[in-house]
Design an enzyme around this catalytic site. Structure first.
Site, mmCIF file in Angstrom:
data_model
loop_
_atom_site.group_PDB
_atom_site.id
_atom_site.type_symbol
_atom_site.label_atom_id
_atom_site.label_comp_id
_atom_site.label_asym_id
_atom_site.label_seq_id
_atom_site.Cartn_x
_atom_site.Cartn_y
_atom_site.Cartn_z
ATOM 1 N N SER A 7 -2.426 12.071 3.488
ATOM 2 C CA SER A 7 -1.126 12.590 3.674
ATOM 3 C C SER A 7 -0.946 13.840 3.214
ATOM 4 O O SER A 7 -1.696 14.473 2.115
ATOM 5 C CB SER A 7 -0.127 11.553 3.024
ATOM 6 O OG SER A 7 -0.274 10.334 3.399
HETATM 7 N N1 SAH Z 1 -2.633 7.473 1.148
HETATM 8 C C1 SAH Z 1 -3.649 7.790 1.968
HETATM 9 C C2 SAH Z 1 -3.399 7.780 3.186
HETATM 10 C C3 SAH Z 1 -4.305 7.225 4.257
HETATM 11 S S1 SAH Z 1 -3.683 7.134 6.077
HETATM 12 C C4 SAH Z 1 -4.589 8.698 1.524
HETATM 13 O O1 SAH Z 1 -4.036 9.619 0.447
HETATM 14 O O2 SAH Z 1 -5.748 9.124 1.787
HETATM 15 C C5 SAH Z 1 -3.101 5.441 5.926
HETATM 16 C C6 SAH Z 1 -4.082 4.427 5.892
HETATM 17 O O3 SAH Z 1 -3.401 3.241 6.123
HETATM 18 C C7 SAH Z 1 -5.282 4.350 6.807
HETATM 19 O O4 SAH Z 1 -6.636 4.717 6.218
HETATM 20 C C8 SAH Z 1 -5.214 3.381 7.581
HETATM 21 O O5 SAH Z 1 -6.373 2.699 7.888
HETATM 22 C C9 SAH Z 1 -4.419 2.242 6.753
HETATM 23 N N2 SAH Z 1 -3.726 1.102 7.182
HETATM 24 C C10 SAH Z 1 -3.007 0.992 8.131
HETATM 25 N N3 SAH Z 1 -2.575 -0.191 8.634
HETATM 26 C C11 SAH Z 1 -3.150 -1.039 7.306
HETATM 27 C C12 SAH Z 1 -2.776 -2.293 6.903
HETATM 28 N N4 SAH Z 1 -2.337 -3.145 7.574
HETATM 29 N N5 SAH Z 1 -3.401 -2.504 5.772
HETATM 30 C C13 SAH Z 1 -4.162 -1.801 5.031
HETATM 31 N N6 SAH Z 1 -4.280 -0.569 5.423
HETATM 32 C C14 SAH Z 1 -3.746 -0.070 6.688
#
Ligand code: SAH
Length: 281
Positions: free
Chosen positions: A123
């Site tokens: 993000s």
């Molecule tokens: N905060 C993270 C952002 C990652 S993007 C960072 O700093 O890198 C969001 C993430 O949410 C993705 O990796 C995706 O796989 C995950 N995601 C989506 N649905 C999810 C779920 N039901 N449970 C756990 N993770 C999930």
């Protein structure tokens, strides 16, 4: 000849120490699979000592002094309206370049999301700090630090690392095994003993760590899963992107406060997050 300083080999110890000791809860064992991170030194330090490592050791390959660039990023975040000193301190302390591929290191401190593999993104710093500030604002009147927090969507682990400096315990769930493993690798050298990585479907939350003072999601669904509301403490706050009724796929930030009288929901600005999906892969 111009010296090319680069990133410190490890987190500054004043930062690593700037957390309370673990509360002694047993490590979670069922449902989602926890990954144990090594323990950090268990010495307390005053909050004002949060700072980034400032003495980069020369290392060929990176033409950037990460501490200076990170401070510029923090100044920009403050200029954009982020005012919480704890949030700004934590954003200045965690080295975002450690969480992106080497080809993207030069963009690590720009206010942009970047690919982290498997179709997911880290993000934008502006959005991370905004959401963390909203989460902390629920603690108004209670100057103590945020208690236990659940993060849905570990991704590369960046936001989880920032969060670990702001909350007593952080449980972070990721549904993609490849990213869960990547986050564990990225986070290992930081030795954040209060951060627990879980592999599983975050749509069902993580009941073993409940109730949470805060819940933060990095992926947006049509609605907030009931499990999250159930696992939020009374007085706790949830911050998550949700799909809105506007253009297809458009999302906005939702703030949900749980009170003794019920839940209060506020929709804020438009955001762009990857979709919240169920199941693991
Ligand atoms: N905060 C993270 C952002 C990652 S993007 C960072 O700093 O890198 C969001 C993430 O949410 C993705 O990796 C995706 O796989 C995950 N995601 C989506 N649905 C999810 C779920 N039901 N449970 C756990 N993770 C999930």
């Amino acid at each position: 000849m111009k010296q090319r300083p680069t990133f410190p080999a490890r987190l500054d110890t004043t930062l690593a120490m700037n957390r309370p000791n673990a509360v002694g809860k047993p490590a979670p064992t069922t449902h989602a699979t926890p990954t144990k991170l090594p323990n950090a030194p268990a010495t307390a330090a005053a909050p004002s000592r949060i700072k980034a490592a400032q003495q980069p050791t020369p290392q060929p390959g990176h033409g950037m002094d990460s501490s200076a660039v990170r401070h510029r990023m923090v100044h920009k975040l403050a200029a954009q309206g982020i005012s919480d000193a704890q949030v700004l301190g934590a954003m200045g302390a965690i080295e975002r370049h450690r969480f992106v591929d080497s080809a993207l290191v030069n963009q690590a401190y720009e206010d942009t999301s970047l690919p982290i593999g498997l179709g997911q993104t880290i993000s934008k710093p502006g959005v991370v700090s905004r959401m963390l500030e909203l989460l902390l604002q629920a603690q108004l009147g209670n100057p103590a630090k945020l208690g236990r927090v659940l993060e849905i969507g570990t991704g590369c682990g960046y936001q989880a690392a920032v969060l670990s400096l702001l909350a007593t315990e952080v449980y972070s769930i990721e549904r993609l095994r490849g990213l869960h493993d990547k986050a564990r690798d990225n986070l290992r050298p930081l030795r954040l003993a209060n951060l627990h990585l879980l592999f599983g479907d975050g749509m069902v939350g993580y009941a073993k760590g409940a109730p949470y003072a805060g819940i933060i999601a990095a992926a947006g669904g049509e609605a907030v899963p009931q499990a999250w509301v159930d696992q939020l403490a009374v007085g706790g706050r949830l911050v998550a992107p949700v799909v809105t009724a506007g253009a297809p796929g458009s999302q906005a930030l939702l703030v949900l406060d749980k009170t003794a009288q019920g839940v209060r929901q506020t929709i804020l600005e438009a955001v762009h997050f990857v979709p919240l999906k169920s199941g693991v892969a």
